[in-house]
Design a protein around this motif. Sequence first.
Motif, PDB file in Angstrom:
ATOM      1  N   ARG A 140      37.821  48.500  32.657  1.00 44.65           N
ATOM      2  CA  ARG A 140      36.902  47.630  31.916  1.00 44.65           C
ATOM      3  C   ARG A 140      36.936  46.213  32.486  1.00 44.65           C
ATOM      4  O   ARG A 140      38.001  45.667  32.757  1.00 44.65           O
ATOM      5  CB  ARG A 140      37.330  47.620  30.453  1.00 44.65           C
ATOM      6  N   PHE A 141      35.763  45.614  32.656  1.00 50.56           N
ATOM      7  CA  PHE A 141      35.679  44.228  33.098  1.00 50.56           C
ATOM      8  C   PHE A 141      35.718  43.323  31.859  1.00 50.56           C
ATOM      9  O   PHE A 141      34.883  43.482  30.955  1.00 50.56           O
ATOM     10  CB  PHE A 141      34.389  43.972  33.872  1.00 50.56           C
ATOM     11  N   PRO A 142      36.620  42.366  31.795  1.00 50.01           N
ATOM     12  CA  PRO A 142      36.735  41.562  30.570  1.00 50.01           C
ATOM     13  C   PRO A 142      35.676  40.473  30.409  1.00 50.01           C
ATOM     14  O   PRO A 142      35.532  39.919  29.332  1.00 50.01           O
ATOM     15  CB  PRO A 142      38.125  40.926  30.715  1.00 50.01           C
ATOM     16  N   TRP A 143      34.913  40.176  31.477  1.00 50.18           N
ATOM     17  CA  TRP A 143      33.981  39.043  31.433  1.00 50.18           C
ATOM     18  C   TRP A 143      32.618  39.513  31.915  1.00 50.18           C
ATOM     19  O   TRP A 143      32.508  40.269  32.881  1.00 50.18           O
ATOM     20  CB  TRP A 143      34.532  37.928  32.316  1.00 50.18           C
ATOM     21  N   PHE A 144      31.553  39.061  31.230  1.00 53.38           N
ATOM     22  CA  PHE A 144      30.181  39.411  31.605  1.00 53.38           C
ATOM     23  C   PHE A 144      29.324  38.156  31.484  1.00 53.38           C
ATOM     24  O   PHE A 144      29.501  37.355  30.554  1.00 53.38           O
ATOM     25  CB  PHE A 144      29.640  40.505  30.684  1.00 53.38           C
ATOM     26  N   GLU A 145      28.396  37.968  32.425  1.00 55.71           N
ATOM     27  CA  GLU A 145      27.511  36.797  32.401  1.00 55.71           C
ATOM     28  C   GLU A 145      26.083  37.180  32.768  1.00 55.71           C
ATOM     29  O   GLU A 145      25.882  38.094  33.575  1.00 55.71           O
ATOM     30  CB  GLU A 145      28.002  35.727  33.374  1.00 55.71           C
ATOM     31  N   LEU A 196      35.088  39.537  36.504  1.00 56.41           N
ATOM     32  CA  LEU A 196      33.700  39.373  36.064  1.00 56.41           C
ATOM     33  C   LEU A 196      32.918  40.606  36.503  1.00 56.41           C
ATOM     34  O   LEU A 196      32.961  40.996  37.671  1.00 56.41           O
ATOM     35  CB  LEU A 196      33.098  38.109  36.679  1.00 56.41           C
ATOM     36  N   ASN A 197      32.224  41.226  35.564  1.00 55.03           N
ATOM     37  CA  ASN A 197      31.465  42.436  35.857  1.00 55.03           C
ATOM     38  C   ASN A 197      30.406  42.159  36.928  1.00 55.03           C
ATOM     39  O   ASN A 197      29.591  41.244  36.781  1.00 55.03           O
ATOM     40  CB  ASN A 197      30.782  42.924  34.572  1.00 55.03           C
ATOM     41  N   PRO A 198      30.414  42.927  38.033  1.00 56.21           N
ATOM     42  CA  PRO A 198      29.433  42.677  39.106  1.00 56.21           C
ATOM     43  C   PRO A 198      27.987  42.859  38.666  1.00 56.21           C
ATOM     44  O   PRO A 198      27.075  42.318  39.297  1.00 56.21           O
ATOM     45  CB  PRO A 198      29.827  43.684  40.193  1.00 56.21           C
ATOM     46  N   LEU A 199      27.746  43.610  37.588  1.00 57.34           N
ATOM     47  CA  LEU A 199      26.382  43.754  37.078  1.00 57.34           C
ATOM     48  C   LEU A 199      25.839  42.438  36.530  1.00 57.34           C
ATOM     49  O   LEU A 199      24.643  42.326  36.250  1.00 57.34           O
ATOM     50  CB  LEU A 199      26.340  44.830  35.988  1.00 57.34           C
TER      51      LEU A 199
END
Length: 315
Positions: A140-145, A196-199
């Motif tokens: 799981r990626f903990p950060w999304f932007e 950080l989620n690459p998406l």
Amino acid sequence: MNSMSLLLICLIIAFCPGPLHGTSDGSVGLLSRIDFAPALLEMISRELERTTGRHFSLIFQPVEASGSVTFNDSTPLMLIEKGIPETMLPEGFEKTGLTINLVWVLAAGRDVTQVLGSQTLTLEKFAALLAELRQNDPQRFPWFEPLLSKNTMRNFCLLYGEKAPKTSTKRHRTAMFHQQPHAAAMLYRAIEAELLNPLSVEADLGLAMEVFAAGDADFVSYWIPQSYLANAALRPAYLAGVSFTPFPISGNRTMLPRMTLNLWKSKEQKIDAIISATDPDQQDAAIVELDFLSETAWINSSYTANYDALIVGDL
């Protein structure tokens, strides 16, 4: 139906005028450069209702500095982002004393909020916490932007600096993301470190808010009414337990980008405030007032270079 889809449907229902909201007192046009998501529109609607004691449905129209605005004669009230030239507005409208301040903050999910407690979140602690969360749950990626949002990229550059010739050095190539010289390098290294989620590079504001609401990320940037910072009781139920803090920058400093929406009305329309619309400033955060013309000028001249640097790693 998954939880993300269900939540989005609930937000749209909550935003739309009807029996859940009571009788609408009319429509308010909303003019801004921000790419609003349903949840943010609902917050603005709630804040306007709290200030005036009346419920309005919002009609959003995005505005660009070089664009034109088409107005509906049936909307005698308008929320207008500070800095939009009056020459773009219809004749016969006047500014009222009512404003809604939106601030750009870092949101932390319920579980992370319990870990943080009352401690101040510095940039170093933020980096350490992301690494710990990733280690505890490698899937799981903990950060999304929402980095496809030009306004989000603008805010990151405002806080952490813009790409410039020779700003990155050999030392920066091995440094952690929070030690990078500008925003594009910071975000690139956070993706590279799988924090950080690459998406994020393909996500808009609506998707980022959905991912966070579904519990698929612990941190995300968030636009909220400034009143929510001082009074958690004003927040909608789906934000219960979520904490909001100004983005940490170097040392113990924080910055709080703020956008002001002014309420304008036709001269025949009567509108009164039932409460003071003054929002207390965060004592420890440096308020950065955003202005439509200066922000759109930066987006037109500098967004592409910084976003492309993030995409291709030209740091």
